[in-house]
Enzyme design. Structure first.
Site, PDB file in Angstrom:
ATOM      1  CD  GLN A  37       3.668   5.782   2.435  1.00 50.92           C
ATOM      2  OE1 GLN A  37       2.635   5.285   2.022  1.00 50.92           O
ATOM      3  NE2 GLN A  37       4.635   5.068   2.982  1.00 50.92           N
ATOM      4  N   GLY A  88       0.823  -1.202   0.000  1.00 50.28           N
ATOM      5  CA  GLY A  88       0.000   0.000   0.000  1.00 50.28           C
ATOM      6  C   GLY A  88       0.856   1.250   0.000  1.00 50.28           C
ATOM      7  CG  HIS A 136       0.735   6.839   5.570  1.00 48.64           C
ATOM      8  ND1 HIS A 136       1.935   7.279   6.077  1.00 48.64           N
ATOM      9  CD2 HIS A 136       0.896   5.509   5.351  1.00 48.64           C
ATOM     10  CE1 HIS A 136       2.786   6.263   6.161  1.00 48.64           C
ATOM     11  NE2 HIS A 136       2.180   5.172   5.727  1.00 48.64           N
ATOM     12  CG  HIS A 190      -0.075   1.133   7.316  1.00 49.72           C
ATOM     13  ND1 HIS A 190       0.936   0.688   8.140  1.00 49.72           N
ATOM     14  CD2 HIS A 190       0.511   2.003   6.459  1.00 49.72           C
ATOM     15  CE1 HIS A 190       2.075   1.269   7.798  1.00 49.72           C
ATOM     16  NE2 HIS A 190       1.854   2.076   6.774  1.00 49.72           N
ATOM     17  CD  GLU A 191      -0.816   2.639   2.822  1.00 45.70           C
ATOM     18  OE1 GLU A 191      -0.451   3.822   2.725  1.00 45.70           O
ATOM     19  OE2 GLU A 191      -0.013   1.706   3.020  1.00 45.70           O
ATOM     20  CB  CYS A 206       5.552   1.852   6.975  1.00 49.89           C
ATOM     21  SG  CYS A 206       5.095   3.430   6.225  1.00 49.89           S
ATOM     22  CG  LEU A 207       6.490   0.780   0.763  1.00 48.77           C
ATOM     23  CD1 LEU A 207       5.795   1.119  -0.548  1.00 48.77           C
ATOM     24  CD2 LEU A 207       7.602  -0.244   0.529  1.00 48.77           C
TER      25      LEU A 207
HETATM   26 NI    NI Z   1       3.011   3.277   5.551  1.00 49.54          NI
END
Ligand code: NI
Length: 172
Positions: free
Chosen positions: A55, A50, A143, A139-140, A97-98
């Site tokens: 991001q 995701g 953000h 999670h997304e 998380c990226l």
């Molecule tokens: Ni993340």
């Protein structure tokens, strides 16, 4: 001519943009489609599950989830101006998380989520899911509110990744 790939650099922890609250999308136009295609290329290249617009440095309320790497029945899902309508249950699962390369942590989150969002054409939809996809959506969504998965870490878990976080911050 090859296929145009539009991947962007992923914003890493330490960059204060990750703490900003994203703004609602107002126009379902070409620009939005371009944004999502950049996000999708970026997510694919990073082999993540995701990604939210913030991001890649864009403070718009958009995120994508693509579980096709772990589930062949899944495809790319786009959520614009999402709202979490309901959550229930509880599950613990390892999360990454990226924006935090190399950091993984088992976290408790609701196991089910009901979400309302718009697709790329501006059509509203509702989705009720459980398991990994519910986790990815939650999670997304965080953000978009400037919330990060480390905010859920226990004091012990936080102290264990302190050194890694410091390195990420120093490199960002
Ligand atoms: Ni993340």
């Amino acid at each position: 001519m090859g296929v145009a790939v539009a991947e962007k650099e992923i914003v890493i922890y330490g960059n204060s943009v990750l703490r900003e609250v994203s703004q609602p999308v107002e126009k379902f136009d070409r620009e939005l489609k371009n944004l999502v295609s950049q996000m999708s290329d970026t997510l694919k290249k990073a082999r993540g599950l995701g990604l939210s617009a913030v991001q890649i440095g864009v403070l718009q309320r958009v995120f994508i989830v693509d579980l096709s790497v772990v589930d062949i029945n899944e495809t790319l899902r786009v959520f614009v101006n999402p709202e979490i309508l309901e959550t229930s249950g509880e599950a613990e699962f390892e999360e990454g998380c990226l924006s935090f390369p190399g950091i993984y942590q088992k976290l408790v989150r609701p196991d089910r989520v009901k979400v309302r969002a718009y697709d790329l054409d501006g059509h509203v939809f509702e989705l009720e899911v459980k398991g990994l996809i519910a986790r990815a959506i939650l999670h997304e969504y965080d953000h978009l509110e400037g919330k990060l998965f480390i905010d859920y870490f226990s004091p012990i878990a936080k102290s264990l990744v302190k050194g890694k976080l410091r390195k990420l911050k120093a490199a960002s």
